[in-house]
Design a protein around this motif. Structure first.
Motif, PDB file in Angstrom:
ATOM      1  N   LEU A   1      -3.895  -9.311 -11.301  1.00  0.00           N
ATOM      2  CA  LEU A   1      -4.431  -8.078 -10.736  1.00  0.00           C
ATOM      3  C   LEU A   1      -3.962  -6.903 -11.587  1.00  0.00           C
ATOM      4  N   LYS A   2      -4.910  -6.062 -11.986  1.00  0.00           N
ATOM      5  CA  LYS A   2      -4.591  -4.857 -12.758  1.00  0.00           C
ATOM      6  C   LYS A   2      -5.067  -3.634 -11.996  1.00  0.00           C
TER       7      LYS A   2
ATOM      8  N   ALA B   1      -7.056 -13.009  -0.912  1.00  0.00           N
ATOM      9  CA  ALA B   1      -6.544 -13.084   0.462  1.00  0.00           C
ATOM     10  C   ALA B   1      -5.295 -12.228   0.656  1.00  0.00           C
ATOM     11  N   ASP B   2      -4.760 -11.702  -0.426  1.00  0.00           N
ATOM     12  CA  ASP B   2      -3.502 -10.946  -0.354  1.00  0.00           C
ATOM     13  C   ASP B   2      -3.744  -9.487   0.020  1.00  0.00           C
ATOM     14  N   THR B   3      -2.684  -8.889   0.544  1.00  0.00           N
ATOM     15  CA  THR B   3      -2.660  -7.452   0.828  1.00  0.00           C
ATOM     16  C   THR B   3      -1.530  -6.826   0.027  1.00  0.00           C
ATOM     17  N   MET B   4      -1.781  -5.627  -0.518  1.00  0.00           N
ATOM     18  CA  MET B   4      -0.711  -4.963  -1.262  1.00  0.00           C
ATOM     19  C   MET B   4      -0.339  -3.648  -0.585  1.00  0.00           C
ATOM     20  N   ILE B   5       0.943  -3.342  -0.694  1.00  0.00           N
ATOM     21  CA  ILE B   5       1.491  -2.102  -0.142  1.00  0.00           C
ATOM     22  C   ILE B   5       1.973  -1.255  -1.316  1.00  0.00           C
ATOM     23  N   ILE B   6       1.514   0.000  -1.375  1.00  0.00           N
ATOM     24  CA  ILE B   6       1.871   0.914  -2.467  1.00  0.00           C
ATOM     25  C   ILE B   6       2.686   2.058  -1.891  1.00  0.00           C
ATOM     26  N   SER B   7       3.879   2.271  -2.447  1.00  0.00           N
ATOM     27  CA  SER B   7       4.732   3.350  -1.939  1.00  0.00           C
ATOM     28  C   SER B   7       5.382   4.111  -3.091  1.00  0.00           C
ATOM     29  N   HIS B   8       5.655   5.360  -2.840  1.00  0.00           N
ATOM     30  CA  HIS B   8       6.339   6.249  -3.788  1.00  0.00           C
ATOM     31  C   HIS B   8       6.919   7.378  -2.950  1.00  0.00           C
ATOM     32  N   MET B   9       8.121   7.829  -3.312  1.00  0.00           N
ATOM     33  CA  MET B   9       8.781   8.789  -2.424  1.00  0.00           C
ATOM     34  C   MET B   9       8.041  10.125  -2.339  1.00  0.00           C
TER      35      MET B   9
ATOM     36  N   PHE C   1      -0.463  -0.881 -13.683  1.00  0.00           N
ATOM     37  CA  PHE C   1       0.333  -2.040 -13.288  1.00  0.00           C
ATOM     38  C   PHE C   1      -0.485  -3.304 -13.514  1.00  0.00           C
ATOM     39  N   ALA C   2       0.194  -4.407 -13.672  1.00  0.00           N
ATOM     40  CA  ALA C   2      -0.438  -5.725 -13.786  1.00  0.00           C
ATOM     41  C   ALA C   2       0.531  -6.746 -13.222  1.00  0.00           C
ATOM     42  N   ILE C   3       0.002  -7.695 -12.419  1.00  0.00           N
ATOM     43  CA  ILE C   3       0.859  -8.713 -11.815  1.00  0.00           C
ATOM     44  C   ILE C   3       0.055  -9.998 -11.650  1.00  0.00           C
ATOM     45  N   ASP C   4       0.693 -11.124 -11.929  1.00  0.00           N
ATOM     46  CA  ASP C   4       0.039 -12.432 -11.882  1.00  0.00           C
ATOM     47  C   ASP C   4       0.197 -13.090 -10.511  1.00  0.00           C
ATOM     48  N   GLY C   5      -0.635 -14.093 -10.285  1.00  0.00           N
ATOM     49  CA  GLY C   5      -0.497 -14.933  -9.095  1.00  0.00           C
ATOM     50  C   GLY C   5      -1.040 -14.320  -7.836  1.00  0.00           C
ATOM     51  N   ILE C   6      -2.043 -13.448  -7.950  1.00  0.00           N
ATOM     52  CA  ILE C   6      -2.586 -12.735  -6.791  1.00  0.00           C
ATOM     53  C   ILE C   6      -3.973 -13.298  -6.456  1.00  0.00           C
TER      54      ILE C   6
ATOM     55  N   GLN D   1      -1.635   0.760   2.402  1.00  0.00           N
ATOM     56  CA  GLN D   1      -1.748  -0.690   2.565  1.00  0.00           C
ATOM     57  C   GLN D   1      -3.221  -1.047   2.444  1.00  0.00           C
ATOM     58  N   MET D   2      -3.545  -1.940   1.494  1.00  0.00           N
ATOM     59  CA  MET D   2      -4.950  -2.221   1.235  1.00  0.00           C
ATOM     60  C   MET D   2      -5.135  -3.650   0.736  1.00  0.00           C
ATOM     61  N   PRO D   3      -6.331  -4.215   0.926  1.00  0.00           N
ATOM     62  CA  PRO D   3      -6.593  -5.570   0.435  1.00  0.00           C
ATOM     63  C   PRO D   3      -6.766  -5.582  -1.079  1.00  0.00           C
ATOM     64  N   VAL D   4      -6.497  -6.717  -1.663  1.00  0.00           N
ATOM     65  CA  VAL D   4      -6.664  -6.896  -3.103  1.00  0.00           C
ATOM     66  C   VAL D   4      -8.150  -7.056  -3.419  1.00  0.00           C
ATOM     67  N   ASN D   5      -8.572  -6.512  -4.546  1.00  0.00           N
ATOM     68  CA  ASN D   5      -9.953  -6.652  -5.004  1.00  0.00           C
ATOM     69  C   ASN D   5      -9.949  -7.174  -6.433  1.00  0.00           C
ATOM     70  N   LEU D   6     -10.024  -8.487  -6.571  1.00  0.00           N
ATOM     71  CA  LEU D   6     -10.013  -9.097  -7.901  1.00  0.00           C
ATOM     72  C   LEU D   6     -11.366  -9.014  -8.587  1.00  0.00           C
ATOM     73  N   LEU D   7     -12.403  -8.579  -7.846  1.00  0.00           N
ATOM     74  CA  LEU D   7     -13.716  -8.460  -8.464  1.00  0.00           C
ATOM     75  C   LEU D   7     -13.785  -7.254  -9.400  1.00  0.00           C
ATOM     76  N   SER D   8     -12.896  -6.317  -9.207  1.00  0.00           N
ATOM     77  CA  SER D   8     -12.838  -5.143 -10.075  1.00  0.00           C
ATOM     78  C   SER D   8     -11.977  -5.455 -11.291  1.00  0.00           C
ATOM     79  N   ASN D   9     -12.444  -5.008 -12.457  1.00  0.00           N
ATOM     80  CA  ASN D   9     -11.648  -5.213 -13.665  1.00  0.00           C
ATOM     81  C   ASN D   9     -10.313  -4.482 -13.576  1.00  0.00           C
ATOM     82  N   GLU D  10     -10.337  -3.318 -12.945  1.00  0.00           N
ATOM     83  CA  GLU D  10      -9.114  -2.545 -12.766  1.00  0.00           C
ATOM     84  C   GLU D  10      -9.273  -1.676 -11.530  1.00  0.00           C
TER      85      GLU D  10
END
Length: 735
Positions: free
Chosen positions: A18-19, A60-68, A52-57, A74-83
């Motif tokens: 996922l990128k 069916a996964d959900t990702m949580i994005i946080s920054h202070m 960002f880029a991470i393998d093994g996604i 919180q959103m579902p993964v979309n592997l159909l998008s190139n980025e």
């Protein structure tokens, strides 16, 4: 066999890389965002481009994005998008969003929190944002501050590396002292981030990085234009203007200016004035290449009452805010030009380059010893120089992504050249008459450098070996020699470093840091001593931990030690730096940040250091002015709008002022407070410094002096008094 093959194909189809790219509402990339996949128990962070880029996604996964600084998503993964392109919305600071990063300089997150929970509102506060760092001012903002950190009296910057957007602030072979770092060209409201590191553990930081470094980064863009006016005690007034000229996805530009006047609390007015001007332009290109241009200008002048002997106050000859010689003071100015460029070679490789140029002048009149050497005219001296400083650096960066290992490889080359014209020390009277020129000449000093830095992540471990090479070329033309002389000398050094971090989780990190650093000596002293003690080394280690025991508490603790091959003691009225032998220091750093409620933050830092000279006998081995215990902290209430307030304190304990501790520099505890109210685009503020109106000495030295009516000299504490209670009101308008 067929079932196994189908399983592998299925796994490949649904478990992919996922990128994504994260940006703020102004379409600027967000660096350091934390991206977590709870179903997989894995995470990653965005890089400096918000990527960002991470393998093994899988889908069916959900990702949580946080920054202070932004709202959590919180959103579902979309592997159909190139980025995936994701926009984050600003929010008030929350420690819940802070994750302990596996980066080597993760501790600088403390400064990020402090900047947001209690913004800098004066130039004196800029360096105080570094935990454990105490400053003292001799001339109300005219001279660079005296800096104390980790058991060091850094004078004006001898053992701490300071930079702004990559422009070096420290001045080598300076007329007033080696490493002199005048930060007053930096307008406080333009600061975006403060990156700091303690110890000599960072390959990108060279000369003067023994106690550590402080790197300021200015804002890339302004959210609003703003005008602000301050008025307060001692005829103090300040006018600030910050103007957003352009701000969109591709480019941004702004202009900032500052004008400050004050007489200070002294009986002889300081007549201090300072003007600052700064402009910055940034441009993003289609492939995320980036170009930044910056210019800034400082002009400052002042009068000063100098350091006064304690006996003159005790006898009633003068008050604490009086003067023996009120003709001290000076003039200084600096202009900077900077170009920074980031070029992407491919998705994993980029080059950061910078070129800078500074034009600088300095003229200072001081009288440290009063009538010790000249009983008729006094001992006033002039220190003066005119300097041109320029340099460049190119840093190649490559992301390492190999199976279970990832990291970063960096290689850099660069140089810095100082051309100092008329480096002068003279005996003067009333700033007008020159009685004797003691030293005068031109200094040329060039520092070539290169470094290799590797960061390798193995699961929870980060291994960071690095190596730095520095070569110095020193040249001095002595104008006082009866014959033409143009002395020259060169010296090289290699500085290895090794840092190891273990991230037990996103709430707990252990670290071990080790490395060699150095500080250079003054060119004039080096050549006068035939090249001795040119680049004395510093060897240090840190063993520490960062811990989040709860979602709203962040703690750091460290044990450290530092061995220095040679202490330097600057003797101002002789324009020499005297070596005083090797030294050893060890200590403890402890700090915490707590979010008590949604808008209430508390912080505290305690720093203890044991500092001794090695070659001196016990009882005679104290290091003058080395602080052993400092504390600082406070509490702030900072909601998004309406009323806000803060209460801050800083403390430094009594410390030896000479080698046998027979003369003691008195410690102090000072409390400051500020409050205000935000109403629509208006902001009303009130700042009270030294709330308890304590009598305190901001700077102190054991100095041998003689008053005009004395036949014998006396060595005792001479001091600059700290500011009594003072009040400053401010009004700002954003548009």
């Amino acid at each position: 066999m067929i079932l196994i093959l189908l399983g592998v194909i299925s796994l490949h189809a649904y478990s992919q890389t996922l990128k994504g790219h994260l940006c703020d509402v102004q379409k600027k990339p967000v660096e350091g965002a934390y991206i977590y996949f709870p179903s997989k128990g894995i995470h990653t962070h965005t890089d400096l481009n918000g990527n960002f880029a991470i393998d093994g996604i899988s889908n069916a996964d959900t990702m949580i994005i946080s920054h202070m600084s932004f709202e959590t998503i919180q959103m579902p993964v979309n592997l159909l998008s190139n980025e995936m392109l994701i926009t984050l919305k600003d929010k008030m600071l929350s420690l819940e969003e802070v994750k302990i990063s596996p980066q080597v300089n993760a501790l600088s997150i403390f400064a990020d929190i402090d900047i947001q929970s209690n913004p800098v509102n004066s130039s004196q506060e800029i360096l105080r944002k570094v935990p454990g760092l105490i400053i003292g001012q001799h001339a109300g903002g005219g001279k660079a501050e005296q800096i104390f950190l980790r058991g060091f009296d850094n004078d004006h910057g001898t053992d701490i590396n300071i930079s702004v957007d990559g422009i070096p602030v420290n001045m080598v072979s300076h007329a007033h002292g080696q490493g002199y770092a005048d930060l007053h060209f930096l307008i406080p409201e333009t600061i975006d981030k403060i990156d700091f590191g303690k110890g000599p553990y960072y390959a990108s930081k060279g000369n003067f990085t023994t106690t550590g470094y402080v790197a300021f980064k200015t804002k890339e863009a302004l959210e609003h234009s703003e005008v602000k006016i301050d008025a307060g005690s001692f005829n103090t007034s300040r006018l600030l203007g910050m103007f957003d000229l352009m701000n969109n996805e591709k480019q941004s530009a702004y202009l900032a200016s500052e004008f400050l006047l004050t007489d200070g609390p002294f009986e002889s007015p300081q007549n201090f004035s300072r003007i600052n001007l700064m402009g910055k332009y940034s441009r993003y290109f289609e492939n995320r290449d980036k170009l930044s241009l910056l210019f800034s200008m400082l002009r400052s002048r002042w009068d000063a009452s100098g350091q006064i002997p304690q006996r003159a106050v005790d006898s009633g000859l003068i008050s604490r805010f009086g003067a023996i010689d009120n003709t001290e003071g000076g003039y200084t100015g600096r202009s900077n030009l900077l170009m920074q460029h980031r070029k992407f070679i491919d998705s994993k490789t980029w080059v950061n380059s910078s070129v800078y140029y500074s034009s600088y002048y300095f003229e200072l009149y001081s009288n440290f010893t009063l009538f010790l050497n000249d009983s008729i005219n006094g001992d006033e001296i002039r220190q003066k120089e005119d300097r041109k400083l320029f340099g460049m650096q190119s840093e190649w960066n490559h992301k390492i992504e190999e199976n279970t290992t990832n990291g970063l490889l960096q290689a850099a080359i660069g140089f810095r050249n100082d051309e100092v014209n008329g480096d002068e020390l003279s005996h003067t009277v009333d700033r007008k008459t020159t009685l004797k020129t003691i030293m005068l000449g031109d200094v040329a000093e060039t520092n070539y450098f290169a470094y290799l830095n590797v960061e390798l992540n193995f699961g929870k471990w980060l291994i960071n070996p690095s190596l730095r090479y520095d070569r110095f070329e020193f040249t001095y033309a002595d104008f006082l020699s009866t014959t033409y002389t143009n002395q020259s000398l060169s010296k090289s050094c290699i500085s290895p470093k090794l840092n190891v971090l273990y991230n037990s989780s996103d709430q707990l990190q252990f670290y071990f840091k080790s490395g060699k650093g150095f500080h250079s000596n003054d060119t004039r002293v080096i050549l006068a001593q035939s090249g001795e003690e040119i680049l004395p080394a510093a060897y240090g280690t840190d063993l520490g931990a960062m811990w989040k025991p709860t979602s709203k508490i962040l703690i750091n603790a460290a044990l450290w030690q530092l061995f220095l091959q040679q202490e330097f003691v600057y003797v101002g009225d002789e324009a020499v730096v005297e070596p005083s032998g090797p030294s050893q220091r060890a200590g403890v750093d402890f700090g915490f940040r707590i979010q008590i409620a949604q808008s209430i933050f508390m912080n505290n830092d305690l720093n203890y250091a044991y500092a001794r000279s090695i070659d001196e006998p016990v009882g005679e081995n104290y290091i003058p002015l080395a602080p052993d215990l400092t504390m600082m902290g406070g509490i702030s209430y900072l909601p998004a709008k309406g009323f806000y307030a803060s209460l801050k304190y800083r403390m430094i304990k009594n410390r030896p002022a000479n080698e046998n501790n027979s003369i003691v520099a008195k410690g102090y505890t000072i409390i400051d407070t500020n409050a205000g109210y935000r109403w629509k685009k208006l902001n009303f503020g009130l700042l009270i410094e030294n709330l308890l109106n304590s009598d305190w000495n901001e700077t102190q030295f054991a100095t041998e002096t003689r008053l005009a009516n004395e036949t014998q000299s006396v060595e005792e504490i001479c001091f600059t008094p700290g500011t009594p209670i003072s009040i400053k009101a401010s009004l700002s308008y954003k548009f």
